[in-house]
Scaffold this active site. Structure first.
Site, PDB file in Angstrom:
ATOM      1  N   SER A   1       0.895  -1.255   0.069  1.00 48.84           N
ATOM      2  CA  SER A   1       0.127  -0.010  -0.106  1.00 48.84           C
ATOM      3  C   SER A   1       0.876   1.147   0.008  1.00 48.84           C
ATOM      4  CB  SER A   1      -1.003   0.097   1.426  1.00 48.84           C
ATOM      5  OG  SER A   1      -1.498   1.249   1.547  1.00 48.84           O
TER       6      SER A   1
ATOM      7  N   TYR B   1      -1.812   0.835  11.174  1.00 51.81           N
ATOM      8  CA  TYR B   1      -1.995   0.125   9.718  1.00 51.81           C
ATOM      9  C   TYR B   1      -0.783   0.201   8.986  1.00 51.81           C
ATOM     10  CZ  TYR B   1      -4.100  -0.868   5.246  1.00 51.81           C
ATOM     11  OH  TYR B   1      -4.226  -1.543   3.931  1.00 51.81           O
TER      12      TYR B   1
END
Length: 325
Positions: free
Chosen positions: A129, A153
Site C-alpha cells: 500500500s 495500519y
C-alpha cells in the site's frame, strides 16, 4: 490461450474488493483458483457473481500457518496472490494487535508457505500500500523511498513489504510487491470509506458523512486497473522479471476528499451537502504515488478515467441496494 489457463492459483482475501474481481478474472481465463476465505459475506462480489461456485474454497485465517501451507501444498499451487489483510486505518488504531496478526503474521505465513513449497510456487504477488511509505517530506512517493510507517495500519503494511523483500533476498522466493493508493469500485463493503459510504447514503436519501475535514489528498484507482496491475506482475515474474521489486500503481491524479465527494454527487446528480466531522486520527494528510516505474518497465497504464470508473461503481451499488434494501 491466456497466460493463466491451467495455472493453479491461491488468492488470499478472495472475498474483498480486489480479491473478488481478481478471482473472477482468473477463473474467466481458465485458471484453477483456490480461494482462502475467512468469513462468508453474501454481499461480496465473489459470492454475488457466482464466482465462489467456480473455485476451491479453503475456510480459515491467515494467522493459521499450517492451514496456509496445506492450502499451497495439497492444491499444488504455483501462484499466490496475497491480498488478505485487515484494511481499515481506524480499525487498526482501535485494535492494533489483531491487525498486526492478520497483516504481518499472515504475510510471513504466506511467504513461509511459498518457501517451504518452493518446488511448486513460481510466483508470489503481495499487495502492499501507499501507507507503507508513511509520511514523507516529498511527494509523490517513488519506490526507492524508505518504508516509514508509524501508525498501526501503516506499520503493518511497511512490515508486509519488508518481509516480502527479505524472503526474496534471503531465500530467492519469486515475490513482487504492488503498492496502490485508495482503491474504489463495486464490491467495497467498508462503508466508512468515502466512495461506498457516500454512494450508499445518496441512494438511500440520507446525508453522507465525511470523517475527516475533507482536505486529505489521496490517489484513487479503479479496481479493474488494480486487477490488471496484479495480473501483469504475475505474468512478468521470472528470473529476468520483477522478482524482489516493488511497483507503484496510480492514475497520478490525486484529489481531496471533498473533490471526490463532489465528483460522486455529479455522477449521481445530487446537491446534498455532507456532514463533515473533522475526525480522522492517525491519517496522513497528503499521500500520492508516481507510477513512472510501472509505466516504463511494465508498460502499465490505467485504462479507466475516474468518471467512468465512478459511474460503473455507482451502478454496482444501485444493483446491490435494489436487491438488498
Amino acid at each position: 490461450m491466456s497466460f493463466w489457463a491451467g495455472k493453479r492459483v491461491l488468492v488470499t482475501g478472495a472475498t474483498g474488493l480486489v480479491g473478488s474481481w481478481l478471482t473472477r478474472s482468473l477463473v474467466d481465463q481458465e485458471a484453477h483458483v483456490v480461494a482462502l476465505v475467512c468469513e462468508y459475506d453474501p454481499q461480496s462480489e465473489l459470492i454475488r457473481s457466482g464466482t465462489l461456485d467456480r473455485v476451491v474454497v479453503v475456510n480459515g485465517r491467515l494467522e493459521d500457518r499450517a492451514l496456509v501451507e496445506r492450502a499451497v501444498n495439497e492444491h499444488e499451487v504455483d501462484t499466490i496472490f496475497h491480498l488478505g489483510a485487515q484494511t481499515l486505518v481506524g480499525t487498526a488504531r482501535r485494535a492494533p494487535v489483531s491487525t498486526f496478526e492478520s497483516n504481518i503474521q499472515g504475510t510471513w505465513n504466506v511467504l513461509e508457505a511459498g518457501r517451504t513449497c518452493q518446488g511448486l510456487v513460481r510466483r508470489v504477488v503481495v499487495a502492499s500500500s501507499d501507507k507503507a511509505y508513511g509520511e514523507q517530506p516529498e511527494l509523490p512517493y517513488v519506490e526507492d523511498m524508505p518504508l516509514a510507517g508509524r501508525a498501526p495500519y501503516d506499520v503493518s503494511k511497511s512490515c508486509t513489504d519488508l518481509l516480502s523483500q527479505s524472503y526474496h533476498a534471503t531465500y530467492g522466493l519469486p515475490v513482487t510487491i504492488a503498492r496502490c493508493g485508495n482503491i474504489y469500485g463495486g464490491g467495497d463493503l467498508n462503508w466508512s470509506r468515502i466512495v461506498p459510504g457516500t454512494i450508499r447514503a445518496l441512494l438511500r436519501g440520507e446525508q453522507p458523512v465525511i470523517r475527516s475535514d475533507g482536505s486529505l489528498i489521496r490517489d484513487y484507482l479503479y479496481v479493474d486497473d488494480v486487477v490488471s496491475a496484479y495480473l501483469l506482475l504475475g505474468e512478468t515474474l521470472g528470473p529476468d522479471g520483477v522478482a524482489g521489486e516493488a511497483y507503484n500503481f496510480s492514475d497520478e491524479s490525486p484529489m481531496s476528499v471533498l473533490e471526490i465527494y463532489g465528483a460522486i454527487c455529479e455522477v449521481m446528480n445530487s446537491q446534498v451537502e455532507p456532514s463533515v466531522l473533522g475526525q480522522a486520527p492517525g491519517e496522513i494528510q497528503n499521500q500520492h504515488l508516481s507510477a513512472a516505474k510501472a509505466t516504463a518497465r511494465l508498460g502499465w497504464k490505467p485504462q479507466f478515467h475516474f468518471q467512468e470508473g465512478l459511474a460503473r461503481t455507482v451502478d454496482w451499488y444501485a444493483n446491490l441496494l435494489e436487491a438488498n434494501p
